[in-house]
Design a protein around this motif. Structure first.
Motif, mmCIF file in Angstrom:
data_model
loop_
_atom_site.group_PDB
_atom_site.id
_atom_site.type_symbol
_atom_site.label_atom_id
_atom_site.label_comp_id
_atom_site.label_asym_id
_atom_site.label_seq_id
_atom_site.Cartn_x
_atom_site.Cartn_y
_atom_site.Cartn_z
ATOM 1 N N GLY A 1 28.115 -2.687 -14.489
ATOM 2 C CA GLY A 1 27.027 -2.833 -13.537
ATOM 3 C C GLY A 1 25.654 -2.530 -14.113
ATOM 4 N N GLN A 2 25.618 -2.107 -15.335
ATOM 5 C CA GLN A 2 24.321 -1.844 -15.968
ATOM 6 C C GLN A 2 23.774 -3.113 -16.581
ATOM 7 N N HIS A 3 22.477 -3.176 -16.682
ATOM 8 C CA HIS A 3 21.911 -4.290 -17.436
ATOM 9 C C HIS A 3 21.939 -3.962 -18.918
ATOM 10 N N ILE A 4 22.099 -4.993 -19.702
ATOM 11 C CA ILE A 4 22.033 -4.812 -21.151
ATOM 12 C C ILE A 4 20.547 -4.907 -21.510
ATOM 13 N N PRO A 5 20.110 -4.171 -22.481
ATOM 14 C CA PRO A 5 18.690 -4.285 -22.854
ATOM 15 C C PRO A 5 18.361 -5.645 -23.462
ATOM 16 N N PHE A 6 17.130 -6.059 -23.311
ATOM 17 C CA PHE A 6 16.650 -7.247 -24.033
ATOM 18 C C PHE A 6 15.226 -6.963 -24.487
ATOM 19 N N LEU A 7 14.826 -7.647 -25.544
ATOM 20 C CA LEU A 7 13.502 -7.403 -26.087
ATOM 21 C C LEU A 7 12.597 -8.612 -25.963
ATOM 22 N N SER A 8 11.330 -8.326 -25.724
ATOM 23 C CA SER A 8 10.264 -9.328 -25.681
ATOM 24 C C SER A 8 9.277 -8.971 -26.787
ATOM 25 N N PRO A 9 8.343 -9.869 -27.084
ATOM 26 C CA PRO A 9 7.457 -9.622 -28.221
ATOM 27 C C PRO A 9 6.684 -8.312 -28.166
ATOM 28 N N THR A 10 6.398 -7.817 -26.997
ATOM 29 C CA THR A 10 5.639 -6.570 -26.933
ATOM 30 C C THR A 10 6.520 -5.343 -27.144
ATOM 31 N N ASP A 11 7.817 -5.547 -27.233
ATOM 32 C CA ASP A 11 8.701 -4.396 -27.434
ATOM 33 C C ASP A 11 8.853 -4.069 -28.915
ATOM 34 N N THR A 12 8.931 -2.799 -29.177
ATOM 35 C CA THR A 12 9.186 -2.357 -30.541
ATOM 36 C C THR A 12 10.534 -2.904 -30.980
ATOM 37 N N GLY A 13 10.578 -3.367 -32.195
ATOM 38 C CA GLY A 13 11.865 -3.819 -32.728
ATOM 39 C C GLY A 13 12.156 -5.286 -32.456
ATOM 40 N N PHE A 14 11.228 -5.955 -31.786
ATOM 41 C CA PHE A 14 11.462 -7.358 -31.447
ATOM 42 C C PHE A 14 11.666 -8.229 -32.697
ATOM 43 N N GLN A 15 10.740 -8.109 -33.643
ATOM 44 C CA GLN A 15 10.851 -8.921 -34.853
ATOM 45 C C GLN A 15 12.134 -8.623 -35.617
ATOM 46 N N GLN A 16 12.442 -7.357 -35.679
ATOM 47 C CA GLN A 16 13.664 -7.002 -36.415
ATOM 48 C C GLN A 16 14.900 -7.585 -35.753
ATOM 49 N N LEU A 17 14.886 -7.497 -34.446
ATOM 50 C CA LEU A 17 16.034 -8.013 -33.720
ATOM 51 C C LEU A 17 16.156 -9.518 -33.966
ATOM 52 N N TRP A 18 15.041 -10.171 -33.922
ATOM 53 C CA TRP A 18 15.009 -11.617 -34.161
ATOM 54 C C TRP A 18 15.618 -11.925 -35.526
ATOM 55 N N GLU A 19 15.111 -11.229 -36.522
ATOM 56 C CA GLU A 19 15.588 -11.504 -37.868
ATOM 57 C C GLU A 19 17.044 -11.126 -38.076
ATOM 58 N N SER A 20 17.466 -10.066 -37.436
ATOM 59 C CA SER A 20 18.839 -9.635 -37.703
ATOM 60 C C SER A 20 19.870 -10.385 -36.876
ATOM 61 N N SER A 21 19.543 -10.695 -35.669
ATOM 62 C CA SER A 21 20.578 -11.278 -34.808
ATOM 63 C C SER A 21 20.275 -12.656 -34.254
ATOM 64 N N TYR A 22 19.058 -13.134 -34.461
ATOM 65 C CA TYR A 22 18.713 -14.455 -33.912
ATOM 66 C C TYR A 22 17.991 -15.319 -34.941
#
Ligand SMILES: O=C(O)CCC(=O)C(=O)O
Ligand SMILES: [Fe+2]
Length: 537
Positions: free
Chosen positions: A41-62
């Protein structure tokens, strides 16, 4: 061939991660429940460009996602594409499709049109769309064999130019770097780009395409704008246009797993693409704007965004990438297979042009015409008397023609007529070919009748009669079932809500009061005859 009900990846979850997590589990469904249960029932986190770690997440998983910002496309291309989209919309060329998801009929939330290489089709969610042809040649004055007027041929041509741009861009990136794998650095395109990664849970196409396919052939880096020189092999053969005005849509679904907001297109994998082929998307949220795309469009409402998640994963955060008008994004490498994407509605009306390498091996007009010729080779028509006979009663010959009979009837004729006469007011390209396919199908009705007569011919050997009857029984049973399904689809309550020009037509159809035909529409009696024959032989 039968209609494939490919809602593969039938991974649709439910609209709310809470209740369904439990109830599905109780029903003993798949692995998805486990994920949802874990989620509790919890939401999973998601990142947008203003969030810390967005670029890293993009590069590592997308890393298969690449953005090309509006400024890096030629401004006259923007202008032509915007004008094309406006024209197609104004002329009423976009329609909500009545698709089939897990046995249910549903209207897509977005209105769509397919534009592409002449004769190509694209199949998604049980629906075969027939491309409005794009015109590669500039139209000269009063060309005669045209299927649409000047405004529309110019519009389709602009989409072809955009397609060329994307083909060349993808080609350039591949040449520059990656061999189609996903290790290219997220940079990639000329203008600006960025990329991501992330992931999500499992899920589903509530309305998007349900299949699973794959994306891009990889691309490497690339330079910014230039169109590149080499002639790109036009990899993208079609574009599926989408349009939605959020103000006109009351019940858009909330994105259930991450809480990303309202979805215009739910989580899905794109179906029916050549494996590993890329998808390129042009985003246009302000078609009336002048000049190169830019921030506008977003002033009076939230930005449109594309959402991404890793399939079957509730640990990797999701990614939400905002799109300005004129921005393009690519899904490359294996991204479409390993990830799902959705479209999150912004505050303004928005178009997208989604360029794809459709898997067309059984989806072009040339292909189905060839198949029909193959089937009809077994039919001999006496030139003097016009009387018809089958050249061979071999099971393999009969099976081939009966299969093709089903293929042309269900994958082409009924698919086409199910979409009503909706394109007839502005494009005649498919009219003649469909008439010809129907003529071929009509001959195949005679062939089935001849095969039936052979099965019932007491002068033939029992073995031969049995073989013929067995072959017929399988094909006729399939035909009867599929005719029933199409009739139900045509008569569904949603179908009844369409205006007459768009309403599904159950064609071919003939009843007892129509002129006699080789065989009845309803095959119940014929099937019983064949069955009882098999009992006796
Ligand atoms: O409009 C978009 O950005 C993507 C739409 C989409 O995913 C689709 O049409 O399959
Ligand atoms: Fe998609």
């Amino acid at each position: 061939m039968r209609v494939r009900t490919i809602e593969r990846d039938g991974t649709r979850v439910s609209d709310s991660p809470r209740t369904p997590a439990v109830s599905r589990a109780e029903r003993g469904c798949s692995a998805r429940q486990k994920l949802l249960q874990e989620l509790g029932g919890q939401h999973i986190p998601f990142l947008s460009p203003t969030d810390t770690g967005f670029q890293q997440l993009w590069e590592s998983s997308y890393s298969g996602l690449a953005l090309r910002q509006a400024e890096s496309l030629p401004s006259d291309l923007h202008e032509r594409v915007r004008s094309a989209l406006r024209s197609l919309q104004r002329r009423g060329c976009l329609f909500r499709d009545l698709v089939r998801i897990r046995g249910r009929d549903v209207f897509t939330a977005v209105s769509r049109a397919l534009v592409g290489r002449p004769g190509d089709t694209y199949r998604y969610l049980g629906t075969r769309l027939f491309a409005l042809p794009w015109h590669e040649e500039e139209r000269d004055g009063g060309a005669a064999d045209v299927c649409c007027d000047r405004e529309l041929s110019d519009a389709c041509r602009a989409l072809w130019e955009l397609n060329q741009f994307f083909c060349q861009d993808v080609e350039r990136r591949e040449a520059a770097g990656g061999q189609g794998t996903s290790d290219d650095p997220p940079k990639g395109q000329g203008g600006s780009e960025d990329l991501p990664e992330g992931q999500g849970v499992s899920d589903d196409p509530l309305e998007g395409q349900g299949g699973s396919d794959d994306p891009p052939g990889g691309q490497g880096s690339s330079e910014p704008d230039a169109l590149g020189t080499g002639l790109a092999d036009p990899r993208f053969n079609i574009t599926l246009l989408n349009y939605m005005d959020p103000a006109a849509m009351k019940d858009l679904k909330e994105e259930p797993y991450y809480g990303m907001g309202k979805m215009a297109v739910s989580w899905h994998h794109d179906e029916n693409l050549v494996p590993q082929s890329p998808v390129a998307v042009y985003n246009c949220s302000s078609p009336d704007e002048k000049g190169a795309g830019s921030q506008d469009g977003e002033v009076d409402g939230a930005c449109w965004r594309v959402g991404l998640k890793v399939a079957w994963d509730i640990h990797t955060p999701g990614l939400a990438l905002p799109l300005q008008s004129g921005d393009c994004y690519y899904m490359r490498d294996d991204l479409n297979r390993t990830h799902q994407h959705c479209v999150l509605a912004g505050g303004t009306p928005r178009f997208s042009s989604t360029h794809r390498v459709a898997e067309c091996s059984t989806g072009t007009l040339d292909y189905i015409q060839r198949r029909c010729r193959e089937a009809l080779e077994n039919l001999h028509v006496d030139p003097d008397t016009g009387s018809k006979t089958l050249r061979s009663l071999q099971p393999s010959a009969l099976q081939l023609s009966e299969e093709i009979h089903n293929e042309v009837e269900f994958e082409w004729l009924r698919q086409y007529w199910f979409q009503g006469r909706r394109c007839a007011p502005f494009c005649s390209w498919w009219s003649k070919p469909m008439e010809q396919l129907e003529e071929s199908w009509d001959q195949m009705e005679s062939m089935t009748q001849l095969a039936l007569a052979a099965a019932e011919d007491e002068g033939s050997s029992e073995e031969r009669r049995r073989e013929v009857a067995e072959t017929l029984l399988a094909a006729l049973t399939d035909r009867q079932e599929q005719r029933q399904t199409w009739r139900d689809r045509c008569q569904s309550s949603l179908a009844q809500t369409l205006p007459p020009e768009e309403a599904p037509v159950n064609r071919p159809y003939w009843g007892e009061d129509d002129p006699p035909r080789p065989l009845p529409f309803d095959l119940t009696d014929i099937i019983s005859r064949v069955e009882s024959l098999l009992w006796r032989l």
